[in-house]
Design a protein around this motif. Structure first.
Motif, PDB file in Angstrom:
ATOM      1  N   ASN B  60      28.200  34.002  51.260  1.00 44.60           N
ATOM      2  CA  ASN B  60      28.216  33.255  50.005  1.00 44.60           C
ATOM      3  C   ASN B  60      26.868  33.285  49.319  1.00 44.60           C
ATOM      4  O   ASN B  60      26.764  33.519  48.118  1.00 44.60           O
ATOM      5  CB  ASN B  60      28.627  31.798  50.257  1.00 44.60           C
ATOM      6  CG  ASN B  60      30.094  31.723  50.641  1.00 44.60           C
ATOM      7  OD1 ASN B  60      30.921  32.466  50.103  1.00 44.60           O
ATOM      8  ND2 ASN B  60      30.409  30.859  51.574  1.00 44.60           N
ATOM      9  N   TYR B 225      45.268  41.182  41.449  1.00 44.34           N
ATOM     10  CA  TYR B 225      44.435  40.274  40.641  1.00 44.34           C
ATOM     11  C   TYR B 225      44.330  40.791  39.220  1.00 44.34           C
ATOM     12  O   TYR B 225      44.440  40.049  38.247  1.00 44.34           O
ATOM     13  CB  TYR B 225      43.043  40.144  41.289  1.00 44.34           C
ATOM     14  CG  TYR B 225      42.194  39.077  40.655  1.00 44.34           C
ATOM     15  CD1 TYR B 225      41.338  39.357  39.567  1.00 44.34           C
ATOM     16  CD2 TYR B 225      42.252  37.754  41.114  1.00 44.34           C
ATOM     17  CE1 TYR B 225      40.577  38.364  38.991  1.00 44.34           C
ATOM     18  CE2 TYR B 225      41.477  36.755  40.533  1.00 44.34           C
ATOM     19  CZ  TYR B 225      40.646  37.069  39.466  1.00 44.34           C
ATOM     20  OH  TYR B 225      39.881  36.079  38.880  1.00 44.34           O
ATOM     21  N   GLU B 264      39.240  34.438  44.880  1.00 46.26           N
ATOM     22  CA  GLU B 264      38.248  34.121  43.838  1.00 46.26           C
ATOM     23  C   GLU B 264      37.836  35.404  43.144  1.00 46.26           C
ATOM     24  O   GLU B 264      37.418  36.358  43.775  1.00 46.26           O
ATOM     25  CB  GLU B 264      37.010  33.480  44.477  1.00 46.26           C
ATOM     26  CG  GLU B 264      37.212  32.075  44.983  1.00 46.26           C
ATOM     27  CD  GLU B 264      37.251  31.058  43.831  1.00 46.26           C
ATOM     28  OE1 GLU B 264      37.709  29.937  44.080  1.00 46.26           O
ATOM     29  OE2 GLU B 264      36.856  31.397  42.701  1.00 46.26           O
ATOM     30  N   GLY B 268      38.340  33.599  37.839  1.00 44.06           N
ATOM     31  CA  GLY B 268      38.646  32.363  38.562  1.00 44.06           C
ATOM     32  C   GLY B 268      39.564  32.624  39.731  1.00 44.06           C
ATOM     33  O   GLY B 268      39.987  33.746  39.986  1.00 44.06           O
ATOM     34  N   PRO B 269      39.930  31.559  40.423  1.00 47.19           N
ATOM     35  CA  PRO B 269      40.791  31.730  41.599  1.00 47.19           C
ATOM     36  C   PRO B 269      42.206  32.067  41.176  1.00 47.19           C
ATOM     37  O   PRO B 269      42.701  31.595  40.144  1.00 47.19           O
ATOM     38  CB  PRO B 269      40.718  30.354  42.285  1.00 47.19           C
ATOM     39  CG  PRO B 269      40.316  29.403  41.221  1.00 47.19           C
ATOM     40  CD  PRO B 269      39.557  30.163  40.190  1.00 47.19           C
ATOM     41  N   LYS B 270      42.862  32.876  41.987  1.00 49.74           N
ATOM     42  CA  LYS B 270      44.242  33.273  41.699  1.00 49.74           C
ATOM     43  C   LYS B 270      44.974  33.391  43.016  1.00 49.74           C
ATOM     44  O   LYS B 270      44.477  33.997  43.966  1.00 49.74           O
ATOM     45  CB  LYS B 270      44.234  34.613  40.957  1.00 49.74           C
ATOM     46  CG  LYS B 270      45.556  34.996  40.373  1.00 49.74           C
ATOM     47  CD  LYS B 270      45.807  34.206  39.096  1.00 49.74           C
ATOM     48  CE  LYS B 270      47.280  34.391  38.679  1.00 49.74           C
ATOM     49  NZ  LYS B 270      47.680  33.435  37.643  1.00 49.74           N
TER      50      LYS B 270
END
Lengths: 777, 515
Positions: B60, B225, B264, B268-270
């Motif tokens: 991260n 995505y 992510e 954005g998150p999906k």
């Protein structure tokens, strides 16, 4: 015998006893008589008054007298028969002894039968015209037609040359093998019925082979076999040891292999039939005069005294005992005899030799003294001989030249005389030499040299290590005293370039010469001063071989010469067949055709193509001009996209050899990867060329893989993937799967390569192979 | 007394095992996590490194400092650049980079902490690990303060472990060991009788493993995505993160037909759902490779599937259903299950370490290993370059002549004869080669040594030179080239030698603390 003695003895005893008994009877009577007479006498003397007693005694006397005078024949009367009987029985005994001896002999003979098979002193020839050895393990399927029947043996007079043996004792004999099988079933002393065909008639002949001993005495062993030679001669093809022609192992044969038989006892021998007929008349003890023609020596005459089989066995035994210790020699000779003189296997022979710890003293030391009395032998000259055969050497088809008669170290020391001695071997194509044409030219214009030059060419090579400066194929070796002297030399077929295609006859020419002997650069022939020496050709044309290569000492630097011929089939265009300039022109055109469609890399490729044809062997001014013109014109054609690939390929097939086609592919691949990429169109072009030139697909793919292993593949797309792996349209699914798995493994293995470019290429190709294979599973 | 230790240094996970007092191999758990397998991820900080699951935490914050799949780089001349966050060519790299050997030494150092008193170890490597990679492994061990008894092949170690299991001791006959780990794939055919293991042949792919399946899943995630959001994922900067995600999805799909995961991305998150079938479809090319290598191994051993009594599974990736299905389709029967596929290699290495350290064993250990025997094979073709006549090109070419064939049981000794090609040749140039494939082309073999044999005299061409290669079980190759006439020799022993800059490498990480 013992029974007879016993019975005779008993009979004699019986006679004796009988006579004795008889004698005792007679004697008894006599005694009584004597007693009576005595009594009477006494009575008379005593004046016996007893008249009765006297009367009785007289009566007894009379009675006895009657007996004695009137008696039947008594055994003792036959005493005289005893010696007679003895004589009689002695005679009987003698006769039966003879019979039993005969019987004994018969018994002995029948024992011999099991050891020594019946022989008939006749011989056959097999399909190759060699005398058939008649061993049971041979499978000789030639017909049993008699070629020779030796004089003074049982068969002589019954069987004749050219008789065909149809059966033996009713058993058919269609082949020599059949005859042998029947022959070994026979017994000595037993009559044999031969059914034969003679001049169209079927006849029966009855022959009784006497005995092995008799056979051994009567058969003459010359020890020579011959084969037909040039239609009107016979040539010695084999010499046996310990026979008449070579009685001792360590002395040379009086007649040698390779000798041409001119006459036997002044009778000309022009055929193998003549020979067989003459030798059929031989008998042991005779001295035969042979006239032969020997290479390098001319015509010589030899007188040979013929020995029989016993003589052969004696010579054989002498030799065996000379080389082996007594124990092993005895054993070997015993086994030889017990094996019916057929021979001892190599393995067993080796075993026996190993047993023997005695150092062999068989040497073939020929000193000058050995030859000093021979006619026609020049001490200073060397007589080399050669033979050539086809053989696989190190997995390559090769011609193997065997050399014999090379000078030994002492001789070399003498020969050197301040110079170096070389062995040089050239090969010539002699197919087109025709003796009739030669003689015609010789008799008319006399321009035989020109004839030879036009019709007999040296074999060339592309291999630098196998050639002289002009790419003539040569093996050359300096012979130094105490150095390595070759007895065999191999010439791989693959290094040879013949002048013409097709069935050709090659002559392997071996020269033993000094370093002063020069050879022509272009023609590969020995030089005589400034001129080329065509003696090897004229020597070959000399049909009779009456003279040696250099009888007059004209070529002092050539110490010896030999040649051997062999036939070969050459399946590609010879160097004379190919028009070299045409080939260069086509190479140039093909090189430019590669990229003419895209018009790329033409200028870069120009230099590469120029380098490719620069060292083709034609460095003449004319040749260079020709190349330059070809480069220019093909370059311009490529710029205009006017090079016709189809016609180039068609011409190339006619004007290129196999290895040249692979070199062409090599050139095309080099041109294709000039820019470190390998394009789909280039791949298609090169594949097409390879197919048109009939290249072996696997070998072609291997060359391609090697060349393109480290370059980037471009513009291939999906459809062209398979062709990269060598997959063709005619392959079925199974074959494709197999090829792709093999390719995957190959490229996977290369991911370990030290070369980074190859590693990266390998990963791509590996993944591509796996992906392509997916379609089929 | 020193412990008998075996280490499985894997691409994605590593493990360490020791022989217990009874002679049974015991895989040691991490002192941090209590897990028996340790992630081979390394997080590089200035003066310390983090090894294991904790290293993933760095994804991260500073993903460029996270190093994965080090094992795949062991044969390359590369270094890990924390600036670029990737493996890069050693030449021209900036200061402060780490070689694959250095990074591996951190992993080994971490494993070392799970127990005490370790001096000597056996480390496993893939069967087809190149010489360079083996050297790097040995260097890594040296830098970690470990003395390596021997390197052994992973599938051989696994076979050894299987053969020693009480329940499995009844396995006899021809066995196929299918070892699919995170980064490499090995398939080995061996003969097991009681506790005796004889390797017949090995095949493999050093670039085929679970990580490649993860990469395919990342592609699927990216496509989905993009489909959903119109923009693809930031693979340039976050690939490692997505790879971790992909691994989780992969594990889930091993037990479920489909799995949804929140991804992510730039938009954005999906939530993205991936089915098992989509996953299996995406790895078909890799599956094809597995099939081909199994077929190669069978061909190489001269056996058919019906001759194989059992297929033994090794490596975490064998848990993927399609993998076992593929095995079943090729071998015509299901593979043997019931053994911990993650631990087999390390356990086998410990057993082998015991075999090599018999003097250090107690009685119980000796008895346990009494009947264990192992024979491996040469995994490469060892040869020499010679000149031969090429019948195709009609000229002399350099070609590779094989002296020791692949799959020759070890120890192996082979002799052949070569000869000079010119008269009066003064010397002969010697090149010792190694290749995975049976190669004649010099371009396709690795030259592992070069030398020269000079002759004391001149002789005609064809002068014979006897070539003898001896390859022992420890991977040492001894080569002798002898001129038969003068008896003059050129001899060399080749064993994995340390890199020339080992000392320098060691000094540069000496100060680093492993967490």
């Amino acid at each position: 015998m013992h029974k007879f003695i016993k019975f005779s003895f008993l009979f004699v005893i019986f006679l004796f006893l009988f006579s004795t008994y008889s004698q005792s009877e007679t004697d008894k009577l006599t005694r009584e008589n004597i007693n009576i007479d005595s009594d009477l006498f006494k009575a008379l003397k005593k004046n016996e008054t007893d008249k009765h007693t006297l009367k009785n005694k007289l009566e007894i006397f009379k009675k006895n007298q009657g007996k004695s005078t009137k008696r039947r024949s008594q055994p003792q009367d036959f005493k005289f028969l005893i010696p007679l009987a003895i004589v009689f029985f002695a005679l009987i005994f003698g006769m039966t002894s003879t019979e039993s001896t005969k019987k004994k002999n018969k018994l002995s003979e029948s024992k011999e039968k099991s050891k020594h098979a019946v022989r008939f002193t006749l011989f056959f020839r097999d399909k190759n015209n060699k005398i058939a050895m008649q061993y049971i393990e041979d499978s000789d399927d030639a017909e049993p037609r008699i070629k020779g029947v030796q004089n003074a043996c049982e068969s002589y007079g019954h069987l004749e040359i050219n008789d065909l043996i149809l059966s033996i004792n009713g058993n058919p004999t269609k082949t020599i093998s059949d005859y042998t099988k029947e022959r070994i079933k026979l017994k000595w002393g037993q009559e044999v019925t031969f059914k034969i065909e003679r001049k169209g008639k079927i006849l029966k002949k009855y022959i009784t082979p006497i005995s092995f001993e008799s056979w051994k005495e009567k058969i003459a062993l010359l020890g020579i076999d011959v084969l037909p030679h040039k239609k009107k001669y016979v040539k010695v093809s084999n010499i046996d040891f310990f026979d008449s022609v070579r009685p001792k192992y360590d002395s040379p044969a009086l007649i040698a292999e390779g000798d041409i038989i001119i006459s036997v006892n002044s009778k000309k021998i022009a055929s193998i039939e003549n020979w067989d007929k003459e030798i059929s008349g031989f008998k042991p003890g005779q001295t035969i005069t042979f006239k032969v023609k020997r290479k390098m020596k001319g015509i010589i005459s030899e007188k040979i005294k013929l020995i029989n089989y016993n003589g052969f066995l004696k010579n054989n035994e002498e030799y065996v005992r000379s080389v082996l210790g007594k124990k092993v020699a005895d054993l070997m000779l015993k086994e030889y005899e017990e094996g019916d003189y057929i021979g001892i296997s190599d393995e067993r022979r080796q075993e026996l030799q190993n047993m023997d710890s005695k150092e062999k003293s068989k040497e073939n030391d020929y000193t000058d003294d050995d030859y000093s009395d021979d006619e026609g032998y020049d001490e200073k000259k060397i007589y080399i001989t050669t033979t050539v055969k086809k053989e696989k050497v190190a997995s390559k088809e090769s011609f193997v030249l065997t050399l014999d008669g090379l000078p030994d170290d002492e001789k070399l020391k003498i020969l050197r005389d301040g110079k170096k001695i070389f062995l040089k071997i050239y090969i010539f194509d002699v197919t087109d030499l025709d003796s009739n044409k030669y003689y015609e030219i010789s008799d008319t214009t006399g321009l035989t040299d020109q004839y030879f030059s036009n019709h007999c060419h040296v074999i060339k090579t592309n291999e630098v290590t196998w050639s002289d400066e002009n790419m003539n194929l040569i093996q050359s070796k300096e012979l130094e005293p105490y150095g390595d002297h070759p007895t065999e030399l191999a010439f791989p077929y693959s290094v040879m370039q013949l002048p013409k295609v097709g069935k050709r006859k090659l002559s392997f020419r071996t020269f033993l010469c000094t370093n002063k002997q020069k050879f022509d650069d272009v023609e590969g022939r020995p030089k005589d001063g400034e001129s080329i020496n065509y003696r090897p050709e004229s020597f070959k044309m000399d049909d009779d071989g009456e003279y040696g290569f250099d009888d007059h000492g004209d070529y002092s630097e050539i110490l010896s010469y030999a040649s051997s011929e062999i036939e070969v089939e050459y399946k590609q265009p010879g160097y004379l067949d190919i028009n070299r300039r045409k080939y260069n022109d086509l190479t140039i055109a093909l090189g430019f055709a590669l990229n003419q469609q895209e018009g790329k890399n033409l200028k870069e490729n120009f230099e590469k193509i120029k380098d490719e044809i620069r060292y083709d062997g034609d460095s003449s001014a004319e040749g260079n001009i020709y190349k330059s013109l070809s480069l220019k014109s093909n370059y311009e054609s490529a710029l205009k996209k006017k090079i016709d690939l189809e016609s180039i390929l068609k011409e190339l097939k006619k004007n290129s050899r196999i290895h040249e086609r692979y070199e062409m592919i090599d050139l095309l691949l080099n041109l294709a990867i000039t820019d470190e990429t390998y394009g789909a169109k280039e791949n298609e072009f090169i594949d097409k060329v390879a197919k048109s030139l009939d290249l072996h697909n696997e070998q072609f793919q291997e060359i391609k893989k090697r060349k393109t292993a480290s370059v980037k593949f471009v513009d291939f797309g999906d459809k062209a993937d398979e062709s990269i792996f060598g997959i063709t349209k005619d392959m079925d699914k199974k074959e494709k799967l197999k090829v792709l798995r093999k390719e995957y493994s190959r490229w996977n293995a290369l991911t370990n390569n030290n070369d980074k470019a190859i590693r990266e290429r390998a990963r791509e190709m590996r993944d591509l192979a796996a992906n392509t294979r997916r379609q089929y599973t | 007394m020193s412990k008998i230790i075996g280490i499985d240094l894997g691409t994605t996970f590593s493990a360490i095992a020791q022989l217990d007092d009874l002679g049974n191999p015991e895989v040691l758990a991490s002192t941090d996590t209590n897990k028996k397998i340790t992630s081979s991820t390394v997080y590089l900080k200035e003066k310390n490194v983090v090894v294991g699951d904790k290293a993933l935490d760095g994804l991260n914050a500073t993903p460029k400092n996270v190093v994965t799949e080090t094992k795949r780089q062991m044969e390359n001349d590369v270094v890990f650049s924390t600036q670029k966050g990737e493996w890069t060519d050693k030449e021209g790299a900036e200061e402060g980079c780490y070689s694959p050997a250095q990074v591996s030494s951190f992993i080994l150092g971490k494993l070392k902490e799970y127990t005490s008193d370790i001096k000597k170890v056996v480390i496993t490597v893939p069967a087809l690990f190149a010489e360079k990679a083996r050297v790097a492994t040995l260097d890594a061990a040296k830098m970690a303060g470990l003395e390596v008894i021997e390197l052994i092949n992973e599938p051989t170690a696994a076979a050894c472990y299987y053969a020693s299991l009480p329940a499995v001791k009844k396995i006899t006959g021809k066995v196929l060991v299918f070892d699919l780990g995170g980064g490499t794939f090995d398939v080995t055919v061996c003969e097991i009788e009681a506790q005796k293991v004889e390797v017949i042949t090995s095949r493999g792919d050093k670039w085929l493993g679970g990580k490649d399946f993860d990469a395919e899943l990342v592609n699927i995630m990216n496509n989905k995505y993009k489909e959903a959001t119109g923009e693809g994922l930031d693979l340039a900067n976050k690939k490692l993160e997505y790879m971790e995600k992909a691994e989780q999805i992969k594990r889930a799909l091993s037990v479920r037909e489909k799995h949804a995961e929140v991804i992510e991305g730039p938009k954005g998150p999906k939530k993205i759902e991936i089915t098992r079938s989509e996953f299996e479809q995406s790895i078909q090319t890799h599956i094809e490779k597995l099939k081909m290598l199994m077929e190669e191994a069978l061909d190489g051993s001269g056996l058919k599937p019906e001759n194989i009594s059992h297929t033994l599974l090794v490596g975490g990736s064998t848990r993927i259903p399609i993998v076992t299905k593929t095995i079943e389709s090729i071998m015509k029967k299901p593979p043997l299950k019931g053994v911990n596929v993650d631990e087999a290699v390390a356990a086998g290495a410990a057993i082998y370490a015991g075999l090599k350290s018999k003097q250090s064993l107690n009685e119980a250990q000796k008895q346990a290993l009494e009947k264990v025997k192992m024979q491996d094979v040469c995994n490469f073709y060892m040869g020499t370059l010679i000149q031969t006549d090429d019948p195709v090109l009609n000229r002399k070419v350099t070609t590779n002549m094989i002296i020791i064939d692949r799959d020759t049981p070890l120890p192996a000794t082979k002799t052949d004869t070569i000869a000079t090609i010119y008269d009066d040749q003064e010397s002969v140039f010697l090149e010792i080669t190694q290749s995975e494939g049976r190669e004649k082309n010099r371009e396709f073999v690795n030259i592992i040594h070069e030398g020269k044999l000079e002759f004391p005299d001149k002789k005609p061409k064809g002068r014979p030179i006897q070539v003898t290669y001896k390859y022992d079980t420890s991977g040492k190759l001894h080569c002798t080239f002898m001129d038969e006439s003068s008896k003059k020799k050129y001899e060399v022993s080749l064993r994995p030698e340390s890199a020339k800059d080992l000392q320098k490498q060691y000094e540069s990480i000496e100060h680093i603390v492993i967490e």
